[in-house]
Each structure stands twice: as structure tokens, then as C-alpha cells.
Design a protein around this motif. Structure first.
Motif, PDB file in Angstrom:
ATOM      1  N   LYS A  60      44.498  -8.418 -36.282  1.00  0.00           N
ATOM      2  CA  LYS A  60      44.163  -9.688 -35.625  1.00  0.00           C
ATOM      3  C   LYS A  60      43.987  -9.485 -34.124  1.00  0.00           C
ATOM      4  CE  LYS A  60      46.470 -12.450 -39.117  1.00  0.00           C
ATOM      5  NZ  LYS A  60      47.679 -13.183 -39.474  1.00  0.00           N
ATOM      6  N   LEU A  61      44.880  -8.715 -33.518  1.00  0.00           N
ATOM      7  CA  LEU A  61      44.772  -8.449 -32.081  1.00  0.00           C
ATOM      8  C   LEU A  61      43.511  -7.641 -31.771  1.00  0.00           C
ATOM      9  CD1 LEU A  61      48.511  -7.649 -31.368  1.00  0.00           C
ATOM     10  CD2 LEU A  61      47.210  -9.553 -30.379  1.00  0.00           C
ATOM     11  N   LYS A  62      43.150  -6.700 -32.629  1.00  0.00           N
ATOM     12  CA  LYS A  62      41.929  -5.917 -32.436  1.00  0.00           C
ATOM     13  C   LYS A  62      40.709  -6.828 -32.446  1.00  0.00           C
ATOM     14  CE  LYS A  62      41.424  -2.006 -34.641  1.00  0.00           C
ATOM     15  NZ  LYS A  62      41.468  -0.981 -35.706  1.00  0.00           N
ATOM     16  N   GLN A  63      40.705  -7.849 -33.311  1.00  0.00           N
ATOM     17  CA  GLN A  63      39.597  -8.797 -33.344  1.00  0.00           C
ATOM     18  C   GLN A  63      39.547  -9.622 -32.065  1.00  0.00           C
ATOM     19  OE1 GLN A  63      39.923 -11.091 -36.927  1.00  0.00           O
ATOM     20  NE2 GLN A  63      39.583  -9.321 -38.260  1.00  0.00           N
ATOM     21  N   VAL A  64      40.696 -10.076 -31.609  1.00  0.00           N
ATOM     22  CA  VAL A  64      40.761 -10.889 -30.388  1.00  0.00           C
ATOM     23  C   VAL A  64      40.205 -10.118 -29.193  1.00  0.00           C
ATOM     24  CG1 VAL A  64      42.354 -11.931 -28.710  1.00  0.00           C
ATOM     25  CG2 VAL A  64      42.680 -12.335 -31.166  1.00  0.00           C
ATOM     26  N   TYR A  65      40.559  -8.831 -29.089  1.00  0.00           N
ATOM     27  CA  TYR A  65      40.169  -8.033 -27.929  1.00  0.00           C
ATOM     28  C   TYR A  65      38.968  -7.120 -28.202  1.00  0.00           C
ATOM     29  CZ  TYR A  65      44.438  -9.798 -25.908  1.00  0.00           C
ATOM     30  OH  TYR A  65      45.415 -10.628 -25.417  1.00  0.00           O
ATOM     31  N   ASP A  66      38.257  -7.378 -29.301  1.00  0.00           N
ATOM     32  CA  ASP A  66      37.034  -6.626 -29.631  1.00  0.00           C
ATOM     33  C   ASP A  66      37.251  -5.115 -29.639  1.00  0.00           C
ATOM     34  OD1 ASP A  66      35.476  -8.982 -29.876  1.00  0.00           O
ATOM     35  OD2 ASP A  66      35.236  -9.053 -27.700  1.00  0.00           O
ATOM     36  N   LEU A  67      38.381  -4.674 -30.134  1.00  0.00           N
ATOM     37  CA  LEU A  67      38.662  -3.241 -30.205  1.00  0.00           C
ATOM     38  C   LEU A  67      38.068  -2.683 -31.487  1.00  0.00           C
ATOM     39  CD1 LEU A  67      39.982  -0.697 -29.080  1.00  0.00           C
ATOM     40  CD2 LEU A  67      42.085  -1.369 -30.264  1.00  0.00           C
ATOM     41  N   ASP A  68      37.036  -1.867 -31.347  1.00  0.00           N
ATOM     42  CA  ASP A  68      36.361  -1.293 -32.510  1.00  0.00           C
ATOM     43  C   ASP A  68      36.602   0.206 -32.644  1.00  0.00           C
ATOM     44  OD1 ASP A  68      34.938  -0.520 -30.300  1.00  0.00           O
ATOM     45  OD2 ASP A  68      32.982  -1.115 -31.083  1.00  0.00           O
ATOM     46  N   LEU A  69      37.486   0.761 -31.851  1.00  0.00           N
ATOM     47  CA  LEU A  69      37.793   2.182 -31.923  1.00  0.00           C
ATOM     48  C   LEU A  69      38.703   2.473 -33.107  1.00  0.00           C
ATOM     49  CD1 LEU A  69      38.557   2.867 -28.155  1.00  0.00           C
ATOM     50  CD2 LEU A  69      36.436   3.350 -29.393  1.00  0.00           C
ATOM     51  N   THR A  70      38.536   3.667 -33.682  1.00  0.00           N
ATOM     52  CA  THR A  70      39.401   4.105 -34.778  1.00  0.00           C
ATOM     53  C   THR A  70      39.946   5.489 -34.443  1.00  0.00           C
ATOM     54  OG1 THR A  70      37.653   5.237 -36.017  1.00  0.00           O
ATOM     55  CG2 THR A  70      37.931   2.869 -36.434  1.00  0.00           C
ATOM     56  N   SER A  71      40.824   5.992 -35.295  1.00  0.00           N
ATOM     57  CA  SER A  71      41.394   7.317 -35.054  1.00  0.00           C
ATOM     58  C   SER A  71      40.314   8.397 -35.037  1.00  0.00           C
ATOM     59  CB  SER A  71      42.458   7.645 -36.098  1.00  0.00           C
ATOM     60  OG  SER A  71      41.895   7.620 -37.390  1.00  0.00           O
ATOM     61  N   SER A  72      39.245   8.204 -35.770  1.00  0.00           N
ATOM     62  CA  SER A  72      38.171   9.203 -35.766  1.00  0.00           C
ATOM     63  C   SER A  72      37.447   9.271 -34.419  1.00  0.00           C
ATOM     64  CB  SER A  72      37.178   8.945 -36.901  1.00  0.00           C
ATOM     65  OG  SER A  72      36.567   7.693 -36.746  1.00  0.00           O
ATOM     66  N   ASP A  73      37.586   8.239 -33.610  1.00  0.00           N
ATOM     67  CA  ASP A  73      36.990   8.243 -32.268  1.00  0.00           C
ATOM     68  C   ASP A  73      37.846   9.001 -31.252  1.00  0.00           C
ATOM     69  OD1 ASP A  73      34.767   6.530 -32.904  1.00  0.00           O
ATOM     70  OD2 ASP A  73      36.174   4.836 -32.896  1.00  0.00           O
ATOM     71  N   SER A  74      39.084   9.311 -31.588  1.00  0.00           N
ATOM     72  CA  SER A  74      40.028   9.819 -30.601  1.00  0.00           C
ATOM     73  C   SER A  74      39.620  11.106 -29.908  1.00  0.00           C
ATOM     74  CB  SER A  74      41.417   9.980 -31.231  1.00  0.00           C
ATOM     75  OG  SER A  74      41.401  10.997 -32.203  1.00  0.00           O
ATOM     76  N   HIS A  75      38.844  11.944 -30.550  1.00  0.00           N
ATOM     77  CA  HIS A  75      38.436  13.214 -29.929  1.00  0.00           C
ATOM     78  C   HIS A  75      37.030  13.157 -29.344  1.00  0.00           C
ATOM     79  CE1 HIS A  75      42.044  15.232 -31.227  1.00  0.00           C
ATOM     80  NE2 HIS A  75      41.867  14.719 -32.426  1.00  0.00           N
ATOM     81  N   THR A  76      36.440  11.959 -29.368  1.00  0.00           N
ATOM     82  CA  THR A  76      35.061  11.850 -28.882  1.00  0.00           C
ATOM     83  C   THR A  76      34.928  10.847 -27.734  1.00  0.00           C
ATOM     84  OG1 THR A  76      34.515  10.140 -30.509  1.00  0.00           O
ATOM     85  CG2 THR A  76      34.152  12.434 -31.156  1.00  0.00           C
ATOM     86  N   LEU A  77      36.032  10.346 -27.226  1.00  0.00           N
ATOM     87  CA  LEU A  77      35.980   9.364 -26.149  1.00  0.00           C
ATOM     88  C   LEU A  77      35.692  10.060 -24.822  1.00  0.00           C
ATOM     89  CD1 LEU A  77      39.115   7.240 -27.080  1.00  0.00           C
ATOM     90  CD2 LEU A  77      36.740   6.750 -27.621  1.00  0.00           C
ATOM     91  N   ARG A  78      34.865   9.438 -24.023  1.00  0.00           N
ATOM     92  CA  ARG A  78      34.614   9.947 -22.675  1.00  0.00           C
ATOM     93  C   ARG A  78      34.506   8.758 -21.747  1.00  0.00           C
ATOM     94  NH1 ARG A  78      29.729   9.190 -20.648  1.00  0.00           N
ATOM     95  NH2 ARG A  78      28.006   8.794 -22.054  1.00  0.00           N
ATOM     96  N   GLU A  79      34.959   8.939 -20.555  1.00  0.00           N
ATOM     97  CA  GLU A  79      34.952   7.886 -19.554  1.00  0.00           C
ATOM     98  C   GLU A  79      33.690   8.011 -18.716  1.00  0.00           C
ATOM     99  OE1 GLU A  79      38.170   5.873 -16.499  1.00  0.00           O
ATOM    100  OE2 GLU A  79      38.612   7.781 -17.459  1.00  0.00           O
ATOM    101  N   ASP A  80      33.011   6.907 -18.481  1.00  0.00           N
ATOM    102  CA  ASP A  80      31.820   6.928 -17.633  1.00  0.00           C
ATOM    103  C   ASP A  80      32.197   7.291 -16.205  1.00  0.00           C
ATOM    104  OD1 ASP A  80      30.023   6.249 -19.607  1.00  0.00           O
ATOM    105  OD2 ASP A  80      30.124   4.095 -19.212  1.00  0.00           O
ATOM    106  N   ALA A  81      31.414   8.145 -15.595  1.00  0.00           N
ATOM    107  CA  ALA A  81      31.632   8.484 -14.177  1.00  0.00           C
ATOM    108  C   ALA A  81      31.221   7.288 -13.340  1.00  0.00           C
ATOM    109  CB  ALA A  81      30.822   9.716 -13.801  1.00  0.00           C
TER     110      ALA A  81
END
Length: 82
Positions: A60-81
Motif C-alpha cells: 500500500k505504501l509503495k502505491q502511495v509513493y509510486d515505488l516501482d523498484l524491485t529487488s531485481s533492480d538493486s544491481h542496476t540502479l544509477r544516480e543521474d549526474a
């Protein structure tokens, strides 16, 4: 109760993930730091940290805050410069 020594740290977390964690910590009446400690200790032992009811609240909290990340994303995240 076991006595421990805590240290201050500066964690950088994905913005929506932190919002979900803050909401969950509030729901569980604990701090985000205590939530992270508990999750980590469970993970170190290969145990799931949350009950089915808590997982439902997280969804429910993920829906409220539009969090669409999953554990499979954990090694592919990168921060925009910036």
C-alpha cells in the motif's frame, strides 16, 4: 536486552524507497534506523523480516509513493549526474 553501541552514518537512499521506509517505520512505531537494523539482521540469517500483514502494508505504501523498484533492480540502479 543486549547492550549495543550505535554510530551515526550518512546513508543515501532512493527518494521513494525512503518515503516507504519512513511510512513503514511510523506504522511499526519505530525509527527508520531500527527498521534497517532489523531488516539487515534478518537478511544476514536468510530470514524474511516481515509478516504477511506487514508486506500488505508495504504494498500500500509503495502505491502511495509510486515505488516501482524491485529487488531485481538493486544491481542496476544509477544516480543521474547533476
Amino acid at each position: 536486552m543486549k547492550k549495543i553501541e550505535r554510530t551515526q552514518t550518512g546513508l543515501r537512499l532512493e527518494k521513494r524507497l525512503l518515503k516507504v521506509m519512513k511510512g513503514l517505520a511510523e506504522h511499526l512505531d519505530m525509527s527508520v534506523a531500527e527498521l534497517i537494523e532489523g531488516m539487515t539482521l534478518h537478511a544476514f540469517e536468510g530470514k524474511a523480516p516481515f509478516s504477511e500483514a506487514t508486506l500488505s502494508k508495504i504494498e500500500k505504501l509503495k502505491q502511495v509513493y509510486d515505488l516501482d523498484l524491485t529487488s531485481s533492480d538493486s544491481h542496476t540502479l544509477r544516480e543521474d549526474a547533476r
